[in-house]
Design a protein around this motif. Structure first.
Motif, PDB file in Angstrom:
ATOM      1  N   ILE A  61     -25.502  21.910  22.451  1.00 42.61           N
ATOM      2  CA  ILE A  61     -25.472  21.084  23.370  1.00 42.61           C
ATOM      3  C   ILE A  61     -24.050  19.896  23.250  1.00 42.61           C
ATOM      4  N   LEU A  65     -21.090  20.130  26.064  1.00 40.19           N
ATOM      5  CA  LEU A  65     -20.817  18.709  26.861  1.00 40.19           C
ATOM      6  C   LEU A  65     -19.358  18.352  26.669  1.00 40.19           C
ATOM      7  N   VAL A  69     -16.840  18.299  29.653  1.00 41.58           N
ATOM      8  CA  VAL A  69     -16.478  17.041  30.227  1.00 41.58           C
ATOM      9  C   VAL A  69     -15.446  16.419  29.630  1.00 41.58           C
TER      10      VAL A  69
END
Length: 159
Positions: A61, A65, A69
């Motif tokens: 995760i 991410l 991002v």
């Protein structure tokens, strides 16, 4: 197997982090750096006593991410600092010059001395009226075709 992973999982994470950082040093695309940081998250989760499957989920995760991002704006920021000065052929486009050897005639080829001091073989652009451009006339470079400057004559302003 679970006991082995629980006891030595931190070593596995360290090896993965070092592997990802080594690959990142060779690629310089920030992809493996983000995966390495995700692996650090998995290592931290393991140090706090999380089971191996939860460590993998935390690492995955965090890596996804960071990849979606953080990486794109970092790449934009890194690539925005390029040298704004034009070079090579790009620096010649739009440069003005003076005809040294008339352009036109039998072969349509002549020579121009550009504003940067270079002398180039030149021919008229196909978009302009085909005529003989005499020595001393001002011209503008529109493109470069191999080692030949493609030029257009600059119109004289009558006072």
């Amino acid at each position: 197997m679970d006991d082995f992973i629980a006891s030595y999982g931190w070593i596995i994470w360290l090896v993965l982090i070092l592997l990802f950082l080594t690959i990142e040093i060779m690629t310089l695309e920030l992809t493996f750096l983000m995966i390495a940081v995700g692996s650090i998250g998995g290592l931290v989760a393991g140090l706090f006593g999380a089971p191996w499957w939860l460590q993998l989920i935390v690492a995955a995760i965090l890596a996804v991410l960071l990849l979606t991002v953080i990486r794109p704006p970092l790449l934009r920021r890194l690539r925005s600092g390029g040298d704004p000065a034009r070079s090579n052929v790009d620096a010649l486009l739009g440069l003005d010059g003076t005809v040294v050897a008339s352009i036109g005639g039998e072969f349509g080829i002549g020579q121009v001395k550009l504003a940067n001091g270079e002398t180039w073989t030149a021919r008229l652009s196909p978009i302009t009226e085909q005529r003989t451009v005499a020595a001393g006339e001002r011209v503008l470079v529109t493109s470069i075709d191999g080692a030949t400057a493609v030029i257009v004559p600059v119109e004289r302003v009558q006072p």
